[in-house]
Design a protein around this motif. Structure first.
Motif, PDB file in Angstrom:
ATOM      1  N   THR A 178       0.872  -1.211   0.009  1.00 12.86           N
ATOM      2  CA  THR A 178       0.011   0.021  -0.010  1.00 12.86           C
ATOM      3  C   THR A 178       0.849   1.433  -0.099  1.00 12.86           C
ATOM      4  N   LEU A 179       1.868   1.189   0.897  1.00 10.78           N
ATOM      5  CA  LEU A 179       2.862   2.365   1.041  1.00 10.78           C
ATOM      6  C   LEU A 179       3.344   2.560  -0.524  1.00 10.78           C
ATOM      7  N   GLU A 180       3.838   1.323  -1.002  1.00  2.00           N
ATOM      8  CA  GLU A 180       4.586   1.580  -2.479  1.00  2.00           C
ATOM      9  C   GLU A 180       3.548   2.297  -3.411  1.00  2.00           C
ATOM     10  N   ARG A 181       2.307   1.931  -3.494  1.00  4.16           N
ATOM     11  CA  ARG A 181       1.253   2.616  -4.323  1.00  4.16           C
ATOM     12  C   ARG A 181       1.151   3.761  -3.876  1.00  4.16           C
ATOM     13  N   TYR A 182       1.191   4.279  -2.686  1.00  4.00           N
ATOM     14  CA  TYR A 182       1.197   5.756  -2.311  1.00  4.00           C
ATOM     15  C   TYR A 182       2.350   6.685  -2.632  1.00  4.00           C
ATOM     16  N   PHE A 201      -4.420   6.281   5.907  1.00  3.48           N
ATOM     17  CA  PHE A 201      -3.671   7.507   5.448  1.00  3.48           C
ATOM     18  C   PHE A 201      -3.464   7.302   3.775  1.00  3.48           C
ATOM     19  N   SER A 202      -2.773   6.355   3.309  1.00  7.14           N
ATOM     20  CA  SER A 202      -2.682   6.173   2.106  1.00  7.14           C
ATOM     21  C   SER A 202      -4.001   6.465   1.134  1.00  7.14           C
ATOM     22  N   TYR A 203      -5.152   5.851   1.496  1.00  2.68           N
ATOM     23  CA  TYR A 203      -6.176   5.756   0.839  1.00  2.68           C
ATOM     24  C   TYR A 203      -6.596   7.375   0.470  1.00  2.68           C
ATOM     25  N   VAL A 204      -6.594   7.799   1.691  1.00 11.85           N
ATOM     26  CA  VAL A 204      -7.030   9.398   1.769  1.00 11.85           C
ATOM     27  C   VAL A 204      -6.324  10.283   0.710  1.00 11.85           C
ATOM     28  N   LYS A 231      -5.160  10.346 -13.616  1.00  5.63           N
ATOM     29  CA  LYS A 231      -6.476  10.334 -12.953  1.00  5.63           C
ATOM     30  C   LYS A 231      -6.818   8.793 -13.025  1.00  5.63           C
ATOM     31  N   LYS A 232      -6.778   8.002 -14.144  1.00  9.93           N
ATOM     32  CA  LYS A 232      -7.162   6.576 -14.547  1.00  9.93           C
ATOM     33  C   LYS A 232      -6.083   5.729 -13.456  1.00  9.93           C
ATOM     34  N   SER A 233      -4.820   6.062 -13.408  1.00 10.56           N
ATOM     35  CA  SER A 233      -3.762   5.604 -12.504  1.00 10.56           C
ATOM     36  C   SER A 233      -4.054   5.557 -11.145  1.00 10.56           C
ATOM     37  N   SER A 234      -4.565   6.980 -10.702  1.00 14.26           N
ATOM     38  CA  SER A 234      -4.963   7.221  -9.119  1.00 14.26           C
ATOM     39  C   SER A 234      -6.022   6.129  -8.875  1.00 14.26           C
ATOM     40  N   ARG A 235      -7.129   6.158  -9.899  1.00 11.86           N
ATOM     41  CA  ARG A 235      -8.338   5.559  -9.422  1.00 11.86           C
ATOM     42  C   ARG A 235      -8.036   3.935  -9.438  1.00 11.86           C
ATOM     43  N   THR A 261      -6.699  -0.729  -5.444  1.00 18.03           N
ATOM     44  CA  THR A 261      -5.616  -1.665  -5.082  1.00 18.03           C
ATOM     45  C   THR A 261      -5.636  -1.271  -3.460  1.00 18.03           C
ATOM     46  N   VAL A 262      -5.562  -0.129  -3.030  1.00 20.45           N
ATOM     47  CA  VAL A 262      -5.702   0.046  -1.627  1.00 20.45           C
ATOM     48  C   VAL A 262      -6.798  -0.513  -0.938  1.00 20.45           C
ATOM     49  N   ILE A 263      -7.992  -0.583  -1.391  1.00 14.55           N
ATOM     50  CA  ILE A 263      -9.254  -0.982  -1.138  1.00 14.55           C
ATOM     51  C   ILE A 263      -8.935  -2.657  -0.981  1.00 14.55           C
ATOM     52  N   LEU A 264      -8.445  -3.134  -1.923  1.00 15.38           N
ATOM     53  CA  LEU A 264      -8.145  -4.606  -1.915  1.00 15.38           C
ATOM     54  C   LEU A 264      -7.314  -5.176  -0.789  1.00 15.38           C
ATOM     55  N   HIS A 265      -6.317  -4.197  -0.301  1.00 13.05           N
ATOM     56  CA  HIS A 265      -5.500  -4.642   0.656  1.00 13.05           C
ATOM     57  C   HIS A 265      -6.059  -4.403   1.874  1.00 13.05           C
ATOM     58  N   ALA A 266      -6.891  -3.467   2.021  1.00 12.68           N
ATOM     59  CA  ALA A 266      -7.530  -3.242   3.163  1.00 12.68           C
ATOM     60  C   ALA A 266      -8.579  -4.318   3.480  1.00 12.68           C
ATOM     61  N   PHE A 267      -9.104  -5.075   2.263  1.00 13.71           N
ATOM     62  CA  PHE A 267     -10.075  -6.067   2.656  1.00 13.71           C
ATOM     63  C   PHE A 267      -9.085  -7.392   3.048  1.00 13.71           C
ATOM     64  N   GLN A 268      -8.223  -7.452   2.337  1.00 13.30           N
ATOM     65  CA  GLN A 268      -7.369  -8.577   2.589  1.00 13.30           C
ATOM     66  C   GLN A 268      -6.649  -8.540   4.070  1.00 13.30           C
TER      67      GLN A 268
END
Length: 307
Positions: free
Chosen positions: A111-115, A202-205, A219-223, A228-235
């Motif tokens: 998640t931090l890597e995506r941030y 924090f990363s999601y916000v 914008k497409k990459s950010s969405r 991806t962050v939501i998937l990590h949160a679910f995992q």
């Protein structure tokens, strides 16, 4: 255990428990094969094992596969009532517990890597280089070991030396000699998951703000990063539920043993086996580049596409 069930609850319960174990073996084999396919795909392209997010993804695959295999070994040892010396059981359990924690900690690192990739693109190449990722993996394993160093320390202080030579059924519960030890383990786990939830939130916000401010491809990459962050949160939520399972099972055990067996089996299939395969598979399929490589390898090279 099957013999004990047969003795106290009849032959039907014994057969049902046997069927449950057989189904678990089939699922473990299927999930391990899928994970193996994903791991082999990871090594097919240089861009995978030189890119931070794919390397971290491979770490989760390896740790999840190890947990699938080792937890299944414990299931079989319990089913056949095979006892081993406590010191050997400690080694097995510590390996399982450490890698049980490696997965959520790695998800947080992903998640931090995506941030960094979305909110700090100019520093992404520097912060998420292959060299930095290797250091990150060492840190992940170090952080994952801390809770169980504490748990082991409380066990070693409380256990007598003669206990290590005793033959017992191997399970996580052998570390809990006193009730306060369970509370210590629970407190450490809850603290870890609180920190991880804060990091993911924090990363999601931050990524959400970047998505609103971006345009076009950014914008497409950010969405996509948000999803991806939501998937990590679910995992991470599934990992957190796994921590609650032992406490629920302990309460049910005091009420009815057969109900305890069914609940533990349900928890094992739903919150241990399935997430260790399905979540990585979903993540791999969502990534277009990895998915194309996976299809090419799965169909023995018949599917061709420039990736």
């Amino acid at each position: 255990m099957a013999d004990n069930i047969s003795l106290f609850y009849g032959e039907d319960s014994r057969h049902q428990f046997t069927y449950q174990v057989i189904i678990a073996q089939i699922l473990v084999m299927i999930f391990l094969c899928i994970n193996f396919l994903l791991i082999v795909t990871f090594f097919q392209k240089e861009c995978f094992y030189t890119t931070a997010r794919y390397i971290l993804f491979a770490v989760t695959l390896l740790s999840d596969s190890l947990i699938l295999f080792m937890s299944d070994v414990l299931v079989l040892l319990t089913y056949f009532q095979f006892t081993i010396e406590l010191w050997l059981c400690i080694i097995i359990i510590v390996g399982i517990l450490v890698y049980f924690m490696v997965t959520p900690v790695t998800l947080t690192a992903m998640t931090l890597e995506r941030y960094v990739a979305i909110c700090m693109p100019l520093r992404h190449a520097e912060l998420c280089s292959t060299h930095s990722t290797m250091h990150c993996i060492l840190i992940i394993h170090g952080l994952s070991s801390v809770p169980y160093i504490v748990v082991l320390s409380t066990f070693f202080v409380s256990a007598s030396f003669s206990l290590y030579k005793q033959y017992k059924l191997c399970s996580v519960e052998i570390f809990i000699l006193y009730k306060w030890q369970a509370h210590v383990r629970s407190a450490i786990h809850q603290f870890y998951f609180l920190i991880m939830c804060i990091i993911i939130a924090f990363s999601y916000v931050k990524i959400m703000h970047a998505a609103k401010a971006a345009s076009g491809e950014n914008k497409k990459s950010s969405r996509k990063g948000l999803r991806t962050v939501i998937l990590h949160a679910f995992q991470l939520l599934l990992c957190l539920i796994q921590l609650w399972c032992p406490f629920i099972e302990a309460e049910i055990l005091q009420i009815d043993f057969i109900l305890f067996i069914h609940v533990r089996y349900f928890n094992y299939i739903t919150f241990i086996l399935a997430p260790r395969c399905l979540s990585p598979l979903i993540y791999g399929v969502r990534d277009e580049m990895f998915f194309q490589a996976l299809k090419n390898y799965a169909f023995f090279g018949m599917y061709r596409r420039n990736i």
